[in-house]
Motif scaffolding. Structure first.
Motif, PDB file in Angstrom:
ATOM      1  N   GLY A  89      26.614  33.413  53.959  1.00  0.00           N
ATOM      2  CA  GLY A  89      26.707  32.019  54.426  1.00  0.00           C
ATOM      3  C   GLY A  89      27.175  31.168  53.257  1.00  0.00           C
ATOM      4  N   ILE A  90      26.913  29.894  53.353  1.00  0.00           N
ATOM      5  CA  ILE A  90      27.377  28.970  52.313  1.00  0.00           C
ATOM      6  C   ILE A  90      26.705  29.320  50.972  1.00  0.00           C
ATOM      7  N   ARG A 141      24.979  40.311  57.627  1.00  0.00           N
ATOM      8  CA  ARG A 141      24.519  40.938  58.873  1.00  0.00           C
ATOM      9  C   ARG A 141      25.608  40.988  59.955  1.00  0.00           C
ATOM     10  N   LEU A 199      31.381  29.746  61.761  1.00  0.00           N
ATOM     11  CA  LEU A 199      30.770  29.018  62.872  1.00  0.00           C
ATOM     12  C   LEU A 199      30.131  27.720  62.403  1.00  0.00           C
ATOM     13  N   VAL A 222      29.355  23.274  63.031  1.00  0.00           N
ATOM     14  CA  VAL A 222      30.124  22.024  63.161  1.00  0.00           C
ATOM     15  C   VAL A 222      30.140  21.368  61.782  1.00  0.00           C
ATOM     16  N   ARG A 269      31.564  23.211  58.809  1.00  0.00           N
ATOM     17  CA  ARG A 269      30.871  24.316  58.139  1.00  0.00           C
ATOM     18  C   ARG A 269      31.653  25.628  58.241  1.00  0.00           C
ATOM     19  N   ALA A 295      19.876  35.402  50.345  1.00  0.00           N
ATOM     20  CA  ALA A 295      20.535  34.153  50.797  1.00  0.00           C
ATOM     21  C   ALA A 295      20.765  34.322  52.288  1.00  0.00           C
ATOM     22  N   GLY A 330      18.800  29.094  48.913  1.00  0.00           N
ATOM     23  CA  GLY A 330      19.303  28.339  50.075  1.00  0.00           C
ATOM     24  C   GLY A 330      18.245  28.201  51.158  1.00  0.00           C
TER      25      GLY A 330
HETATM   26  C1  LIG Z   1      26.135  30.329  62.433  1.00  0.00           C
HETATM   27  C2  LIG Z   1      25.591  29.169  61.648  1.00  0.00           C
HETATM   28  C3  LIG Z   1      25.982  27.868  61.998  1.00  0.00           C
HETATM   29  C4  LIG Z   1      25.485  26.774  61.298  1.00  0.00           C
HETATM   30  N1  LIG Z   1      25.883  25.534  61.656  1.00  0.00           N
HETATM   31  C5  LIG Z   1      25.439  24.458  60.965  1.00  0.00           C
HETATM   32  C6  LIG Z   1      25.883  23.147  61.298  1.00  0.00           C
HETATM   33  O1  LIG Z   1      26.678  22.968  62.210  1.00  0.00           O
HETATM   34  N2  LIG Z   1      25.378  22.092  60.595  1.00  0.00           N
HETATM   35  C7  LIG Z   1      24.494  22.277  59.564  1.00  0.00           C
HETATM   36  O2  LIG Z   1      24.060  21.307  58.944  1.00  0.00           O
HETATM   37  N3  LIG Z   1      24.070  23.506  59.233  1.00  0.00           N
HETATM   38  C8  LIG Z   1      24.519  24.602  59.886  1.00  0.00           C
HETATM   39  N4  LIG Z   1      24.089  25.855  59.524  1.00  0.00           N
HETATM   40  C9  LIG Z   1      23.129  25.979  58.410  1.00  0.00           C
HETATM   41  C10 LIG Z   1      23.744  25.679  57.072  1.00  0.00           C
HETATM   42  O3  LIG Z   1      24.858  26.511  56.838  1.00  0.00           O
HETATM   43  C11 LIG Z   1      22.681  25.903  56.009  1.00  0.00           C
HETATM   44  O4  LIG Z   1      21.609  24.997  56.271  1.00  0.00           O
HETATM   45  C12 LIG Z   1      23.112  25.603  54.574  1.00  0.00           C
HETATM   46  O5  LIG Z   1      24.502  25.636  54.433  1.00  0.00           O
HETATM   47  C13 LIG Z   1      22.468  26.586  53.587  1.00  0.00           C
HETATM   48  O6  LIG Z   1      23.181  27.813  53.650  1.00  0.00           O
HETATM   49  P1  LIG Z   1      22.538  29.261  53.520  1.00  0.00           P
HETATM   50  O7  LIG Z   1      23.628  30.116  52.972  1.00  0.00           O
HETATM   51  O8  LIG Z   1      21.257  29.221  52.825  1.00  0.00           O
HETATM   52  O9  LIG Z   1      22.247  29.681  55.013  1.00  0.00           O
HETATM   53  P2  LIG Z   1      23.273  30.044  56.172  1.00  0.00           P
HETATM   54  O10 LIG Z   1      24.519  29.249  56.054  1.00  0.00           O
HETATM   55  O11 LIG Z   1      22.485  29.981  57.421  1.00  0.00           O
HETATM   56  O12 LIG Z   1      23.707  31.553  55.858  1.00  0.00           O
HETATM   57  C14 LIG Z   1      22.863  32.676  55.982  1.00  0.00           C
HETATM   58  C15 LIG Z   1      23.741  33.896  56.154  1.00  0.00           C
HETATM   59  O13 LIG Z   1      22.933  35.066  56.090  1.00  0.00           O
HETATM   60  C16 LIG Z   1      23.255  35.930  57.169  1.00  0.00           C
HETATM   61  N5  LIG Z   1      22.056  36.724  57.451  1.00  0.00           N
HETATM   62  C17 LIG Z   1      20.966  36.382  58.147  1.00  0.00           C
HETATM   63  N6  LIG Z   1      20.051  37.363  58.103  1.00  0.00           N
HETATM   64  C18 LIG Z   1      20.580  38.357  57.378  1.00  0.00           C
HETATM   65  C19 LIG Z   1      20.102  39.634  56.944  1.00  0.00           C
HETATM   66  N7  LIG Z   1      18.889  40.076  57.308  1.00  0.00           N
HETATM   67  N8  LIG Z   1      20.906  40.406  56.175  1.00  0.00           N
HETATM   68  C20 LIG Z   1      22.145  39.963  55.800  1.00  0.00           C
HETATM   69  N9  LIG Z   1      22.640  38.771  56.176  1.00  0.00           N
HETATM   70  C21 LIG Z   1      21.855  37.972  56.931  1.00  0.00           C
HETATM   71  C22 LIG Z   1      23.687  34.998  58.271  1.00  0.00           C
HETATM   72  O14 LIG Z   1      24.467  35.648  59.234  1.00  0.00           O
HETATM   73  C23 LIG Z   1      24.456  33.940  57.495  1.00  0.00           C
HETATM   74  O15 LIG Z   1      25.799  34.311  57.297  1.00  0.00           O
HETATM   75  C24 LIG Z   1      24.556  26.976  60.216  1.00  0.00           C
HETATM   76  C25 LIG Z   1      24.168  28.261  59.865  1.00  0.00           C
HETATM   77  C26 LIG Z   1      24.672  29.367  60.552  1.00  0.00           C
HETATM   78  C27 LIG Z   1      24.254  30.780  60.146  1.00  0.00           C
END
Ligand SMILES: Cc1cc2nc3c(=O)[nH]c(=O)nc-3n(C[C@H](O)[C@H](O)[C@H](O)COP(=O)(O)OP(=O)(O)OC[C@H]3O[C@@H](n4cnc5c(N)ncnc54)[C@H](O)[C@@H]3O)c2cc1C
Length: 418
Positions: free
Chosen positions: A9-10, A32, A39, A41, A102, A161, A302
């Protein structure tokens, strides 16, 4: 040093880019999903995150798809102005705020990872658990489920993450269950419509029961319209019990109906909602702050570490700060353990304080006060809230959340000097 990151993810992708820039060259990213589809918005990257993207040398790649909002304005449910403040460079930061899709951001980051690190992203790898110090060399063993069966990866450091439903977090906090909700339901969408106000303003309107947020997400196109991100929010019986899934689409019309009266002279809210291709429903959930993120040679980052309500637009920005801090601390510590401890010592208290702010009313308190003191509207906001009180609420949040312009502009860089 071999570093395994669970989640592309991000946060995960930025961690890979930050580690590479800090001198690490043996990095694997395990996602995963079978494919990174980009995906979501709109999201906002605040100046403290944009500084990190600038120092990583990737801000132009992202800014090419983003809008720089120049002000944030609050209104009541009748569209009357409560408070407005400059944002980004207009507010005295050396870096702008960026509003970006996003999914687009995720795809740009994926491409940058490929360009700078090579083919290090492994899709169809779901993290199951991590056993620290489990192999003969004392490295961690991360176990993944894949379409071809279980796979084990040895690494000196494992970073979870993996988002709000993190497997690494669940391993260490098995009793936590589903993310708690505050009873609000969010409907998110991207509309195509004519610009409102000056075309660069993020707006929030409403009160504690019904709220509408909108901001531009791209330039004005040939037909005079632009993509506009919106989040409609309402307190609803049953809303809290829905599962936190990012991609659940719901019919548009019932959501537009809830805002039927919100036709301001500067924005027609129901018409904007109706012009969205799809609306995604999501309960307003977060996670409780944790007493500990690091277990042996594995840590959280994150949303996995500190998912918070989107009040204040800080979710993605905090993941960026985590990524850059982690890379800096790992690169400048004597051992991985020291690096992980320094990362957690810096980021956990900072995000815990911010998390507490997002559970309170934060800067949106001005909307609640206006609704409480003038439920039928007002001729001028200063009849109901004094200018000093408005100023105090806005400045107090920025100070408490740690992103006052002076402190960000003066802070030392997280770039590791080679
Ligand atoms: C599909 C999606 C759509 C989103 N849309 C929005 C939005 O429109 N607006 C907004 O504010 N926030 C959105 N978010 C959340 C936002 O991206 C996060 O709050 C922020 O960017 C922090 O990012 P992160 O990498 O910690 O989490 P995330 O961006 O949620 O990324 C987590 C990643 O880990 C992957 N993952 C999950 N479990 C596992 C596992 N067991 N093993 C390996 N990989 C795994 C997920 O598929 C994802 O790619 C969305 C998240 C996702 C996953």
């Amino acid at each position: 040093m071999r570093i395994a990151i669970a989640g592309a993810g991000i946060g995960g992708l930025l961690t890979a880019l930050s580690l590479e820039a800090a001198g690490f060259d043996d990095i694997g990213v395990y996602e995963r999903s079978a494919e990174i589809r980009g995906l979501g918005v709109g999201i906002n990257l605040l100046p403290h995150a944009v500084r990190e993207l600038t120092e990583l040398g990737i801000v132009d790649d992202i800014a090419a798809h983003a809008v720089r909002p120049t002000s944030l304005a609050y209104f009541n449910a009748f569209g009357q102005s409560i408070w407005s403040e400059p944002r980004g460079t207009a507010a005295g930061y050396r870096w702008p705020q960026l509003s970006v899709h996003r999914g687009r951001l995720q795809l740009v980051l994926r491409d940058l990872v490929r360009e700078r690190l090579g083919e290090v992203i492994r899709t169809d790898h779901r993290l199951v658990d991590v056993r620290s110090g489990a192999d003969a060399a004392g490295r961690a063993l991360a176990r993944f489920a894949t379409g071809r069966g279980a796979q084990e990866v040895a690494a000196d450091v494992v970073i979870g993450a993996d988002g709000i439903h993190s497997a690494l977090r669940a391993q260490h906090y098995p009793a936590e269950g589903a993310p708690p909700s505050n009873g609000l339901t969010l409907w998110r969408g991207v509309a195509r419509a004519a610009p409102f106000l000056d075309g660069r303003t993020m707006i929030m309107a409403g009160d504690g029961e019904l709220k509408f947020v909108a901001y531009p997400l791209g330039p004005v196109e040939a037909d005079g319209r632009m993509p506009i991100n919106f989040i409609a929010e309402r307190r609803e019986a049953g809303g809290a019990s829905r599962a936190a899934e990012w991609n659940r689409a719901v019919p548009v019309e019932p959501i537009a109906e809830r805002f039927a009266d919100w036709r301001f002279d500067w924005l027609d809210v129901p018409a904007l909602i109706r012009s969205a291709d799809e609306i995604l429903e999501y309960p307003m959930v977060d996670r409780d702050a944790l007493p500990r993120w690091t277990f042996g040679n594995a840590t959280l980052l994150g949303d996995a570490a500190h998912a918070m309500y989107p009040n204040g637009s800080n979710g993605a920005s905090q993941a960026v700060l985590d990524a850059r801090t982690l890379a800096h601390r790992l690169a400048t510590a004597a051992t991985p353990e020291e690096g992980l401890a320094a990362y957690e010592a810096e980021r956990r208290p900072a995000t815990t304080a911010l998390h507490a702010q997002t559970r309170g009313t934060g800067p949106e308190r001005v909307m609640l006060l206006a609704a409480e003191r003038a439920p039928q509207g007002f001729a001028h906001i200063h009849e109901v809230i004094a200018p000093e009180e408005l100023e105090d609420i806005a400045a107090g949040y920025k100070r408490a959340a740690g992103f006052h312009p002076e402190s960000l502009n003066a802070r030392s860089s997280l770039t590791v000097r080679g």
